[in-house]
Design an enzyme around this catalytic site. Structure first.
Site, PDB file in Angstrom:
ATOM      1  N   SER A   9       0.848  -1.195   0.000  1.00 59.17           N
ATOM      2  CA  SER A   9       0.000   0.000   0.000  1.00 59.17           C
ATOM      3  C   SER A   9       0.879   1.239   0.000  1.00 59.17           C
ATOM      4  O   SER A   9       1.682   1.438   0.920  1.00 59.17           O
ATOM      5  CB  SER A   9      -0.887   0.014   1.240  1.00 59.17           C
ATOM      6  OG  SER A   9      -1.326   1.338   1.475  1.00 59.17           O
ATOM      7  N   HIS A  34      -1.147  -1.213  -4.414  1.00 61.33           N
ATOM      8  CA  HIS A  34      -2.433  -0.928  -3.754  1.00 61.33           C
ATOM      9  C   HIS A  34      -2.530   0.571  -3.488  1.00 61.33           C
ATOM     10  O   HIS A  34      -1.728   1.140  -2.742  1.00 61.33           O
ATOM     11  CB  HIS A  34      -2.503  -1.730  -2.451  1.00 61.33           C
ATOM     12  CG  HIS A  34      -3.780  -1.590  -1.696  1.00 61.33           C
ATOM     13  ND1 HIS A  34      -4.910  -2.334  -1.983  1.00 61.33           N
ATOM     14  CD2 HIS A  34      -4.130  -0.793  -0.650  1.00 61.33           C
ATOM     15  CE1 HIS A  34      -5.884  -2.006  -1.145  1.00 61.33           C
ATOM     16  NE2 HIS A  34      -5.439  -1.065  -0.326  1.00 61.33           N
ATOM     17  N   ASP A  36      -4.565   3.617  -1.994  1.00 59.78           N
ATOM     18  CA  ASP A  36      -5.611   3.957  -1.033  1.00 59.78           C
ATOM     19  C   ASP A  36      -6.121   5.367  -1.275  1.00 59.78           C
ATOM     20  O   ASP A  36      -5.451   6.345  -0.945  1.00 59.78           O
ATOM     21  CB  ASP A  36      -5.059   3.840   0.393  1.00 59.78           C
ATOM     22  CG  ASP A  36      -4.915   2.400   0.838  1.00 59.78           C
ATOM     23  OD1 ASP A  36      -5.901   1.656   0.708  1.00 59.78           O
ATOM     24  OD2 ASP A  36      -3.824   2.023   1.290  1.00 59.78           O
ATOM     25  N   MET A  38      -8.619   8.238  -0.321  1.00 57.73           N
ATOM     26  CA  MET A  38      -9.437   8.663   0.825  1.00 57.73           C
ATOM     27  C   MET A  38      -9.888  10.103   0.648  1.00 57.73           C
ATOM     28  O   MET A  38      -9.101  10.950   0.230  1.00 57.73           O
ATOM     29  CB  MET A  38      -8.623   8.567   2.121  1.00 57.73           C
ATOM     30  CG  MET A  38      -8.055   7.195   2.397  1.00 57.73           C
ATOM     31  SD  MET A  38      -7.213   7.169   3.994  1.00 57.73           S
ATOM     32  CE  MET A  38      -6.467   5.536   3.927  1.00 57.73           C
ATOM     33  N   HIS A  67      -8.325   1.148  -4.108  1.00 57.50           N
ATOM     34  CA  HIS A  67      -9.217   0.917  -2.982  1.00 57.50           C
ATOM     35  C   HIS A  67      -9.875   2.259  -2.654  1.00 57.50           C
ATOM     36  O   HIS A  67      -9.236   3.137  -2.082  1.00 57.50           O
ATOM     37  CB  HIS A  67      -8.376   0.370  -1.812  1.00 57.50           C
ATOM     38  CG  HIS A  67      -9.113   0.206  -0.531  1.00 57.50           C
ATOM     39  ND1 HIS A  67      -8.464   0.006   0.673  1.00 57.50           N
ATOM     40  CD2 HIS A  67     -10.435   0.188  -0.242  1.00 57.50           C
ATOM     41  CE1 HIS A  67      -9.359  -0.117   1.645  1.00 57.50           C
ATOM     42  NE2 HIS A  67     -10.555   0.006   1.114  1.00 57.50           N
ATOM     43  N   MET A  69     -11.936   4.656  -0.702  1.00 59.62           N
ATOM     44  CA  MET A  69     -12.555   4.941   0.594  1.00 59.62           C
ATOM     45  C   MET A  69     -13.155   6.331   0.500  1.00 59.62           C
ATOM     46  O   MET A  69     -12.656   7.302   1.079  1.00 59.62           O
ATOM     47  CB  MET A  69     -11.487   4.841   1.704  1.00 59.62           C
ATOM     48  CG  MET A  69     -11.084   3.401   1.982  1.00 59.62           C
ATOM     49  SD  MET A  69      -9.496   3.262   2.814  1.00 59.62           S
ATOM     50  CE  MET A  69      -8.408   3.353   1.408  1.00 59.62           C
ATOM     51  N   MET A 139     -11.372  -5.992   5.242  1.00 56.34           N
ATOM     52  CA  MET A 139     -10.552  -5.052   6.024  1.00 56.34           C
ATOM     53  C   MET A 139     -10.260  -5.670   7.390  1.00 56.34           C
ATOM     54  O   MET A 139     -11.176  -6.109   8.095  1.00 56.34           O
ATOM     55  CB  MET A 139     -11.285  -3.715   6.227  1.00 56.34           C
ATOM     56  CG  MET A 139     -11.473  -2.869   4.980  1.00 56.34           C
ATOM     57  SD  MET A 139      -9.956  -2.491   4.082  1.00 56.34           S
ATOM     58  CE  MET A 139      -9.010  -1.580   5.332  1.00 56.34           C
ATOM     59  N   ASP A 177      -6.490  -6.514   4.074  1.00 57.12           N
ATOM     60  CA  ASP A 177      -5.886  -5.182   4.136  1.00 57.12           C
ATOM     61  C   ASP A 177      -5.915  -4.651   5.561  1.00 57.12           C
ATOM     62  O   ASP A 177      -6.984  -4.422   6.115  1.00 57.12           O
ATOM     63  CB  ASP A 177      -6.667  -4.248   3.190  1.00 57.12           C
ATOM     64  CG  ASP A 177      -6.054  -2.857   3.084  1.00 57.12           C
ATOM     65  OD1 ASP A 177      -4.980  -2.610   3.660  1.00 57.12           O
ATOM     66  OD2 ASP A 177      -6.680  -2.013   2.399  1.00 57.12           O
TER      67      ASP A 177
HETATM   68  C1  DX5 Z   1      -6.132   1.495   5.565  1.00 55.36           C
HETATM   69  C2  DX5 Z   1      -5.664   1.189   4.171  1.00 55.36           C
HETATM   70  C3  DX5 Z   1      -4.593   0.183   4.118  1.00 55.36           C
HETATM   71  C4  DX5 Z   1      -3.349   0.583   4.862  1.00 55.36           C
HETATM   72  C5  DX5 Z   1      -2.612  -0.643   5.273  1.00 55.36           C
HETATM   73  O1  DX5 Z   1      -7.170   2.396   5.474  1.00 55.36           O
HETATM   74  O2  DX5 Z   1      -6.735   0.707   3.390  1.00 55.36           O
HETATM   75  O3  DX5 Z   1      -4.302  -0.180   2.784  1.00 55.36           O
HETATM   76  O4  DX5 Z   1      -2.490   1.385   4.116  1.00 55.36           O
HETATM   77  O5  DX5 Z   1      -1.492  -0.258   5.995  1.00 55.36           O
HETATM   78  P1  DX5 Z   1      -0.797  -1.241   7.030  1.00 55.36           P
HETATM   79  O6  DX5 Z   1      -0.338  -2.428   6.251  1.00 55.36           O
HETATM   80  O7  DX5 Z   1       0.281  -0.422   7.589  1.00 55.36           O
HETATM   81  O8  DX5 Z   1      -1.847  -1.636   8.042  1.00 55.36           O
HETATM   82 ZN    ZN Z   2      -6.319  -0.232   1.381  1.00 53.27          ZN
END
Ligand code: DX5
Ligand code: ZN
Length: 217
Positions: A9, A34, A36, A38, A67, A69, A139, A177
């Site tokens: 990620s 990956h 993320d 947000m 992903h 969010m 998750m 994840d």
């Molecule tokens: C959390 C994200 C993850 C996060 C995982 O909201 O969706 O992808 O970056 O990070 P680690 O592996 O550090 O938990």
């Molecule tokens: Zn993620």
């Protein structure tokens, strides 16, 4: 047993050097990037959007796993697809009764689709759409931040979804994840996950390649 793929990620990357970071993942043996996304509304944090995905697309040939969010992901699906996403995953919590429709929209944009559930959402909420997904994402932390602790109840969900997938005979990936480390990855794989997201584990490692091969082994 499906092939294990490691999806670092980039939430834990240095955003000012994203091109180099992604190249380093590629050279370290990562299978997927990956991303993320947000929006500060669906989760309590803000990362990046379409333009970043478009630029990362130029920096690597690895598949991009976006992903989302964000609230109203349906508004942005087409643009993330055009930006170069290979797979787009959307939360049940963001789509609710609309989830099936949003998954269809992702497919019609020409990319793979996936459904995501938060740690407090039961598998029941997505049961009806599992077999139309290319990937299901469980998750194992509440989304928003990297570096949180793995929530073990995710393991039961993995086992439950893996059984549904295997019974169908379909080629559907099962992704985990949040909070994955070299110490807990074994039980995560044993529970049926075959796509392993790891943010801080990879980016904080002294040797990224070594960590990725540890997670894969
Ligand atoms: C959390 C994200 C993850 C996060 C995982 O909201 O969706 O992808 O970056 O990070 P680690 O592996 O550090 O938990
Ligand atoms: Zn993620």
């Amino acid at each position: 047993m499906k092939k294990i793929k490691i999806a670092p990620s980039i939430l834990s990357a240095n955003f000012a050097r994203m091109g180099e970071e992604v190249k380093s993942l590629e050279e370290s043996g990562a299978d997927i990037v990956h991303c993320d996304v947000m929006d500060g509304v669906f989760v309590n944090n803000i990362t990046f959007g379409i333009k970043m995905v478009e630029d990362i697309r130029q920096a690597t040939t690895l598949p991009l796993d976006c992903h989302l969010m964000i609230v109203h992901p349906e508004k942005y699906v087409e643009r993330f697809a055009k930006a170069g996403a290979d797979i787009i995953t959307v939360h049940w919590e963001a789509c609710q009764d609309n989830l099936e429709e949003v998954l269809k929209l992702i497919k019609s944009a020409g990319v793979k689709c996936g459904a995501v559930i938060n740690p407090d959402t039961p598998v029941d909420k997505i049961r009806d759409v599992i077999l139309m997904c290319d990937m299901v994402l469980v998750m194992s932390v509440f989304p928003g931040f990297g570096g949180q602790k793995f929530i073990p109840s995710a393991l039961d969900k993995l086992r439950e979804i893996r059984a549904i997938i295997d019974e169908s005979g379909k080629d559907i990936d099962l992704e985990i994840d949040g909070g994955v480390t070299a110490e807990n990855v074994e039980e995560i794989k044993a529970a049926g996950a075959n796509v392993i997201v790891a943010g801080s584990a990879v980016f904080k490692a002294a040797d990224r390649a070594e960590m990725i091969s540890k997670l894969k082994a």
